[in-house]
Design a protein around this motif. Structure first.
Motif, PDB file in Angstrom:
ATOM      1  N   PHE A  58       0.821  -1.209   0.000  1.00 53.90           N
ATOM      2  CA  PHE A  58       0.000   0.000   0.000  1.00 53.90           C
ATOM      3  C   PHE A  58       0.859   1.265   0.000  1.00 53.90           C
ATOM      4  O   PHE A  58       0.507   2.255  -0.635  1.00 53.90           O
ATOM      5  CB  PHE A  58      -0.966  -0.015   1.192  1.00 53.90           C
ATOM      6  CG  PHE A  58      -2.013  -1.077   1.050  1.00 53.90           C
ATOM      7  CD1 PHE A  58      -3.129  -0.874   0.265  1.00 53.90           C
ATOM      8  CD2 PHE A  58      -1.869  -2.299   1.675  1.00 53.90           C
ATOM      9  CE1 PHE A  58      -4.085  -1.853   0.104  1.00 53.90           C
ATOM     10  CE2 PHE A  58      -2.814  -3.297   1.524  1.00 53.90           C
ATOM     11  CZ  PHE A  58      -3.926  -3.067   0.736  1.00 53.90           C
ATOM     12  N   PHE A  59       1.976   1.245   0.719  1.00 56.58           N
ATOM     13  CA  PHE A  59       2.871   2.402   0.710  1.00 56.58           C
ATOM     14  C   PHE A  59       3.466   2.626  -0.682  1.00 56.58           C
ATOM     15  O   PHE A  59       3.597   3.766  -1.138  1.00 56.58           O
ATOM     16  CB  PHE A  59       3.989   2.255   1.747  1.00 56.58           C
ATOM     17  CG  PHE A  59       3.569   2.636   3.136  1.00 56.58           C
ATOM     18  CD1 PHE A  59       3.271   3.954   3.454  1.00 56.58           C
ATOM     19  CD2 PHE A  59       3.467   1.671   4.133  1.00 56.58           C
ATOM     20  CE1 PHE A  59       2.884   4.314   4.728  1.00 56.58           C
ATOM     21  CE2 PHE A  59       3.078   2.028   5.420  1.00 56.58           C
ATOM     22  CZ  PHE A  59       2.778   3.347   5.718  1.00 56.58           C
ATOM     23  N   ILE A  60       3.821   1.545  -1.364  1.00 52.44           N
ATOM     24  CA  ILE A  60       4.380   1.673  -2.710  1.00 52.44           C
ATOM     25  C   ILE A  60       3.325   2.221  -3.665  1.00 52.44           C
ATOM     26  O   ILE A  60       3.611   3.102  -4.487  1.00 52.44           O
ATOM     27  CB  ILE A  60       4.952   0.320  -3.199  1.00 52.44           C
ATOM     28  CG1 ILE A  60       6.162  -0.072  -2.350  1.00 52.44           C
ATOM     29  CG2 ILE A  60       5.323   0.377  -4.676  1.00 52.44           C
ATOM     30  CD1 ILE A  60       6.635  -1.510  -2.556  1.00 52.44           C
ATOM     31  N   ASN A  61       2.085   1.727  -3.557  1.00 52.66           N
ATOM     32  CA  ASN A  61       1.003   2.258  -4.406  1.00 52.66           C
ATOM     33  C   ASN A  61       0.749   3.734  -4.119  1.00 52.66           C
ATOM     34  O   ASN A  61       0.510   4.524  -5.039  1.00 52.66           O
ATOM     35  CB  ASN A  61      -0.283   1.463  -4.212  1.00 52.66           C
ATOM     36  CG  ASN A  61      -0.386   0.298  -5.161  1.00 52.66           C
ATOM     37  OD1 ASN A  61       0.327   0.220  -6.155  1.00 52.66           O
ATOM     38  ND2 ASN A  61      -1.270  -0.626  -4.852  1.00 52.66           N
ATOM     39  N   LEU A  62       0.782   4.103  -2.849  1.00 53.44           N
ATOM     40  CA  LEU A  62       0.590   5.503  -2.463  1.00 53.44           C
ATOM     41  C   LEU A  62       1.683   6.378  -3.064  1.00 53.44           C
ATOM     42  O   LEU A  62       1.407   7.442  -3.636  1.00 53.44           O
ATOM     43  CB  LEU A  62       0.588   5.619  -0.939  1.00 53.44           C
ATOM     44  CG  LEU A  62       0.448   7.012  -0.331  1.00 53.44           C
ATOM     45  CD1 LEU A  62      -0.903   7.619  -0.690  1.00 53.44           C
ATOM     46  CD2 LEU A  62       0.607   6.939   1.178  1.00 53.44           C
ATOM     47  N   PHE A  63       2.915   5.931  -2.971  1.00 56.57           N
ATOM     48  CA  PHE A  63       4.058   6.648  -3.522  1.00 56.57           C
ATOM     49  C   PHE A  63       3.936   6.791  -5.037  1.00 56.57           C
ATOM     50  O   PHE A  63       4.117   7.874  -5.600  1.00 56.57           O
ATOM     51  CB  PHE A  63       5.345   5.912  -3.134  1.00 56.57           C
ATOM     52  CG  PHE A  63       6.605   6.564  -3.626  1.00 56.57           C
ATOM     53  CD1 PHE A  63       7.010   7.790  -3.124  1.00 56.57           C
ATOM     54  CD2 PHE A  63       7.390   5.937  -4.576  1.00 56.57           C
ATOM     55  CE1 PHE A  63       8.183   8.385  -3.575  1.00 56.57           C
ATOM     56  CE2 PHE A  63       8.571   6.517  -5.030  1.00 56.57           C
ATOM     57  CZ  PHE A  63       8.957   7.753  -4.532  1.00 56.57           C
ATOM     58  N   ALA A  64       3.583   5.697  -5.705  1.00 53.21           N
ATOM     59  CA  ALA A  64       3.439   5.709  -7.165  1.00 53.21           C
ATOM     60  C   ALA A  64       2.343   6.669  -7.601  1.00 53.21           C
ATOM     61  O   ALA A  64       2.525   7.460  -8.541  1.00 53.21           O
ATOM     62  CB  ALA A  64       3.146   4.299  -7.680  1.00 53.21           C
ATOM     63  N   ALA A  65       1.204   6.628  -6.927  1.00 49.40           N
ATOM     64  CA  ALA A  65       0.091   7.514  -7.281  1.00 49.40           C
ATOM     65  C   ALA A  65       0.477   8.976  -7.095  1.00 49.40           C
ATOM     66  O   ALA A  65       0.139   9.829  -7.924  1.00 49.40           O
ATOM     67  CB  ALA A  65      -1.137   7.176  -6.443  1.00 49.40           C
ATOM     68  N   GLY A  66       1.187   9.265  -6.023  1.00 47.79           N
ATOM     69  CA  GLY A  66       1.639  10.639  -5.792  1.00 47.79           C
ATOM     70  C   GLY A  66       2.579  11.112  -6.884  1.00 47.79           C
ATOM     71  O   GLY A  66       2.456  12.250  -7.374  1.00 47.79           O
TER      72      GLY A  66
END
Length: 103
Positions: free
Chosen positions: A42-50
């Motif tokens: 989830f942290f990686i997805n959050l980072f990617a989306a940002g």
């Protein structure tokens, strides 16, 4: 004079990095390197989306921005659920452990 095949701005480069992050995360998920139930996913997805959202600031696209906004929100929800579950599990384990007697 140096020839540059692509004239990319910093925001475009960040957007491309976000894309690479999404693809890497999905590849790791597919190959079972990480689990969809772990916090790093989830942290990686959050980072990617940002990063992709920052990339969109150079060339805005409403549909893409909405998708990135969704990924940010759902990633934050996923992180919150897992942290709450982890805290609840830790509290439940504390309640189950027997107390030592002073004797």
């Amino acid at each position: 004079m140096t020839y540059v095949p692509f004239d990319l701005t910093a925001t475009e480069l960040l957007g491309i990095l976000g894309f690479c992050t999404y693809v890497s995360n999905y590849t790791m998920l597919t190959l079972r390197v990480i689990s969809a139930d772990c916090l790093p996913y989830f942290f990686i997805n959050l980072f990617a989306a940002g990063l992709v959202l920052i990339g969109l600031s150079g060339s805005f696209n409403l549909a893409s921005a909405l998708i990135q906004g969704f990924w940010i929100v759902i990633s934050l929800v996923g992180i919150a659920v897992r942290l709450r579950r982890r805290r609840g599990f830790r509290d439940a384990n504390r309640a189950v452990l027997p107390l030592r007697s002073a004797a």
